[in-house]
Scaffold this active site. Sequence first.
Site, mmCIF file in Angstrom:
data_model
loop_
_atom_site.group_PDB
_atom_site.id
_atom_site.type_symbol
_atom_site.label_atom_id
_atom_site.label_comp_id
_atom_site.label_asym_id
_atom_site.label_seq_id
_atom_site.Cartn_x
_atom_site.Cartn_y
_atom_site.Cartn_z
ATOM 1 N N MET A 1 -3.731 3.848 2.091
ATOM 2 C CA MET A 1 -3.764 4.530 3.394
ATOM 3 C C MET A 1 -4.973 5.458 3.494
ATOM 4 O O MET A 1 -5.580 5.565 4.564
ATOM 5 C CB MET A 1 -2.455 5.313 3.601
ATOM 6 C CG MET A 1 -2.270 5.816 4.999
ATOM 7 S SD MET A 1 -2.088 4.430 6.142
ATOM 8 C CE MET A 1 -1.989 5.278 7.694
ATOM 9 N N GLY B 1 -2.383 4.619 -4.175
ATOM 10 C CA GLY B 1 -2.324 3.511 -5.120
ATOM 11 C C GLY B 1 -1.277 3.606 -6.213
ATOM 12 O O GLY B 1 -0.870 2.590 -6.760
ATOM 13 N N TYR C 1 0.839 -1.202 0.000
ATOM 14 C CA TYR C 1 0.000 0.000 0.000
ATOM 15 C C TYR C 1 0.870 1.245 0.000
ATOM 16 O O TYR C 1 2.051 1.210 0.357
ATOM 17 C CB TYR C 1 -0.977 0.008 1.189
ATOM 18 C CG TYR C 1 -0.371 0.358 2.534
ATOM 19 C CD1 TYR C 1 -0.390 1.667 3.005
ATOM 20 C CD2 TYR C 1 0.203 -0.619 3.343
ATOM 21 C CE1 TYR C 1 0.136 1.991 4.247
ATOM 22 C CE2 TYR C 1 0.729 -0.304 4.579
ATOM 23 C CZ TYR C 1 0.697 1.004 5.038
ATOM 24 O OH TYR C 1 1.225 1.329 6.260
ATOM 25 N N CYS C 2 0.258 2.339 -0.432
ATOM 26 C CA CYS C 2 0.888 3.658 -0.358
ATOM 27 C C CYS C 2 -0.204 4.633 0.081
ATOM 28 O O CYS C 2 -1.123 4.246 0.803
ATOM 29 C CB CYS C 2 1.530 4.046 -1.696
ATOM 30 S SG CYS C 2 0.372 4.232 -3.065
ATOM 31 N N ARG C 3 -0.156 5.836 -0.355
ATOM 32 C CA ARG C 3 -1.176 6.810 0.018
ATOM 33 C C ARG C 3 -2.468 6.577 -0.753
ATOM 34 O O ARG C 3 -3.543 6.490 -0.185
ATOM 35 C CB ARG C 3 -0.661 8.229 -0.222
ATOM 36 C CG ARG C 3 -1.653 9.306 0.149
ATOM 37 C CD ARG C 3 -1.085 10.706 -0.126
ATOM 38 N NE ARG C 3 -2.158 11.666 -0.106
ATOM 39 C CZ ARG C 3 -2.921 11.968 -1.146
ATOM 40 N NH1 ARG C 3 -2.731 11.380 -2.305
ATOM 41 N NH2 ARG C 3 -3.892 12.858 -1.040
#
Length: 137
Positions: A122, A97, A93-95
Site C-alpha cells: 500500500m 510487506g 498486499y498489506c501496508r
Amino acid sequence: MKNSILTKSKRSIVKLLTCVCLVFVSVVTMASTDINAEAMLAMEKSERLLLDVRTVEEYTNSHIPTSVNIPLNEIETRLSSLSEFKDSGVVVYCRSGFRAGKAITLLEENGFTNVMHLDGDMLGWEAEGRPTNQLDK
C-alpha cells in the site's frame, strides 16, 4: 567509559535485530513472486483476487480498488471462502510487506498455487499516486 561501552553495545544489538527483521521479511516474501502494479492491473479481474490483509480500520481508511479485505488474523479461519482462487492468481498486499509475507506463507501451506506479492504494498501504491477507495465510516 563503562557507559560508553554499554551504549555502543546497545546500538550494535539494535542494528543486529533490525538486520535480522529485514532478512526475515525478505525471506518470507521471496517464496512468492512479486508482481508490480501494472502487471496486476493488466490481469483480468475475474482471474485474480486482490487480497488486502491489513486491519478493517486500515482498509476502511484507504484501499486499492477491487481489493477484498481479510485481515491477516482471519485468513486461516476463512480459507474455505478463498478456495475458488486456489489455482488462480491471488495478489496479496498489506501496508509494507510483513503481514503480506505471513499471509502468502499461510496460503501456500494450504495449497494455493499462484500466490503473488504486490510489489511496494500500500505504501508503494500511494507513493505512485495511484487511486484508492475509502469506505463510509
